[in-house]
Write a protein that holds these residues in place. Sequence first.
Motif, PDB file in Angstrom:
ATOM      1  N   ILE A 191      -3.110   5.009  -2.560  1.00  0.00           N
ATOM      2  CA  ILE A 191      -4.047   5.987  -2.021  1.00  0.00           C
ATOM      3  C   ILE A 191      -3.557   7.343  -2.457  1.00  0.00           C
ATOM      4  O   ILE A 191      -2.480   7.785  -2.055  1.00  0.00           O
ATOM      5  N   ARG A 208       0.844  -1.199   0.000  1.00  0.00           N
ATOM      6  CA  ARG A 208       0.000   0.000   0.000  1.00  0.00           C
ATOM      7  C   ARG A 208       0.877   1.247   0.000  1.00  0.00           C
ATOM      8  O   ARG A 208       1.808   1.357   0.801  1.00  0.00           O
ATOM      9  N   LEU A 264      -0.828   7.032   8.421  1.00  0.00           N
ATOM     10  CA  LEU A 264      -1.064   6.182   9.588  1.00  0.00           C
ATOM     11  C   LEU A 264      -2.454   5.551   9.525  1.00  0.00           C
ATOM     12  O   LEU A 264      -2.607   4.361   9.806  1.00  0.00           O
ATOM     13  N   GLN A 265      -3.472   6.334   9.164  1.00  0.00           N
ATOM     14  CA  GLN A 265      -4.826   5.777   9.069  1.00  0.00           C
ATOM     15  C   GLN A 265      -4.889   4.672   8.015  1.00  0.00           C
ATOM     16  O   GLN A 265      -5.571   3.674   8.186  1.00  0.00           O
ATOM     17  N   GLU A 266      -4.168   4.882   6.924  1.00  0.00           N
ATOM     18  CA  GLU A 266      -4.213   3.914   5.830  1.00  0.00           C
ATOM     19  C   GLU A 266      -3.214   2.776   6.030  1.00  0.00           C
ATOM     20  O   GLU A 266      -3.178   1.841   5.248  1.00  0.00           O
ATOM     21  N   ASP A 267      -2.389   2.878   7.065  1.00  0.00           N
ATOM     22  CA  ASP A 267      -1.384   1.859   7.388  1.00  0.00           C
ATOM     23  C   ASP A 267      -0.571   1.469   6.147  1.00  0.00           C
ATOM     24  O   ASP A 267      -0.460   0.299   5.801  1.00  0.00           O
ATOM     25  N   ALA A 287       6.571   5.725  13.344  1.00  0.00           N
ATOM     26  CA  ALA A 287       6.305   5.064  12.064  1.00  0.00           C
ATOM     27  C   ALA A 287       7.473   5.230  11.104  1.00  0.00           C
ATOM     28  O   ALA A 287       7.296   5.381   9.901  1.00  0.00           O
ATOM     29  N   GLU A 336      -0.789  11.853   8.967  1.00  0.00           N
ATOM     30  CA  GLU A 336      -2.019  11.315   9.554  1.00  0.00           C
ATOM     31  C   GLU A 336      -2.690  10.336   8.572  1.00  0.00           C
ATOM     32  O   GLU A 336      -3.137   9.245   8.957  1.00  0.00           O
ATOM     33  N   ALA A 337      -2.729  10.703   7.288  1.00  0.00           N
ATOM     34  CA  ALA A 337      -3.339   9.817   6.287  1.00  0.00           C
ATOM     35  C   ALA A 337      -2.540   8.522   6.163  1.00  0.00           C
ATOM     36  O   ALA A 337      -3.106   7.427   6.077  1.00  0.00           O
ATOM     37  N   MET A 358      -1.037  16.490   7.463  1.00  0.00           N
ATOM     38  CA  MET A 358      -2.112  15.760   6.774  1.00  0.00           C
ATOM     39  C   MET A 358      -1.574  14.463   6.171  1.00  0.00           C
ATOM     40  O   MET A 358      -2.220  13.410   6.236  1.00  0.00           O
TER      41      MET A 358
END
Lengths: 132, 313
Positions: free
Chosen positions: A36, A6, A52-55, A84, A49-50, A46
Amino acid sequence: MERKIRVLVAKPGLDGHDRGAKVVARALRDAGMEVIYTGLQQTPEMIVEAALQEDVDVVGLSILSGAHMTLLPRVTQLLRERGAEDILVIAGGIIPDEDVEPLRQAGIAAIYGPGTPTREIVEFIRAHVRPR
Amino acid sequence: MMDLVRRILEGDRRALARAMTLIETGDPASRVILRQVYPHTGRAHIVGVTGSPGTGKSTLVSALARCFRRRGRTVGIVAVDPSSPFTGGALLGDRIRMQELAGDPGVFIRSMASRGHLGGLAQATGDLVKLLEAAGFSLIVVETVGAGQAEVEVARTAHTVVVVEAPGLGDDIQAIKAGILEIAHILVVNKADLPGATRRVAQLEAMLSMGSPDAAWTPPVLQTVAYRGDGVEELADAIERHWAFLSAEGRLEAFRRRQAEQEFEEALRFEAMRMLRERVLDPERQAELVERICQREIDPYSAAGKVLAAIRG
């Protein structure tokens, strides 16, 4: 279900030229990755954060504005702060030769200029993505 | 794994994101995670947003999430986009339309590739929703892939289904076909600033006047212009009205029972298939049978019967 690589593709900063980012996003898609795409004018906060949310396994940053020495190290710094640092960060755009080494030092694993064959980027990601 | 689940329940976003990946990839740990979060699920209002590609679903979801945040709700979003049937890759672009939600700790967005699953969602979408529930989000929005007529799976996952249309899509015959319009609890004509919006509304209302699946709930037909927020408050009101409707007269219990039944059957099918593959259907045996079916030496049902005969004993 096999593990898919990903990748978050983002454009930090204020320039509006996302042709390169889209070409790379499409090439990674065609290489079987899940991309993504977050679009233009992203702040480092931004982007992180994205990511991390999307791993994601990889963050790809496209920048043509000249602000790369500020924005790119900020992304890797924020990733480190959030624990991360195992996410692979690569960048593309107009980046002068003398800036390449400092950016590498700051944790940008690879830097691609105009005309880079997308195959090269795909191969680099496959070879360097963190094992899970 | 206990630790990961504990962190999810405490609202740790990295733990949540990591658990989502484990579940999406079918990691052996996913069973344990789901078992442990299950008691903490079943509390959120799950809203499905579906409709054709390009009708503005993502933009509408973003505007809707902002609206519900103003109303004090926390919002989890799962947005599904298609995987390539050729390379398995995917370009997940729903976040582009959701940038205004960035930086809000009361919102969590996860993009999902459909990974070959048909029906408008990915195989694991329902399980990702459960993780968001366990993490405490009170409203969860599931955005399907751009859906045509038959991608009605979201109706099983979501309490409230919003079908998004846009002006210029289809005529009154399209409106009376079976499928996606039938699963709508709320119909939205987005891009209502474009010509043809009132005509589309009239067609949809004419369709509804011929009857709707639930006599007690007639889906409202709303107009929105998502990018500037027009009509979004009214849509949020309608979503809350539908929740109030479901909460009355045992409807929610009926929904949950139906959902439990479907989830159980799906799990049973999945586990049975896994057991078969482990015990009596290794890849070579499968390849051999497929070849024989292909050569017309045996029909598919007889081949399946042969495999099953081995465990009947």
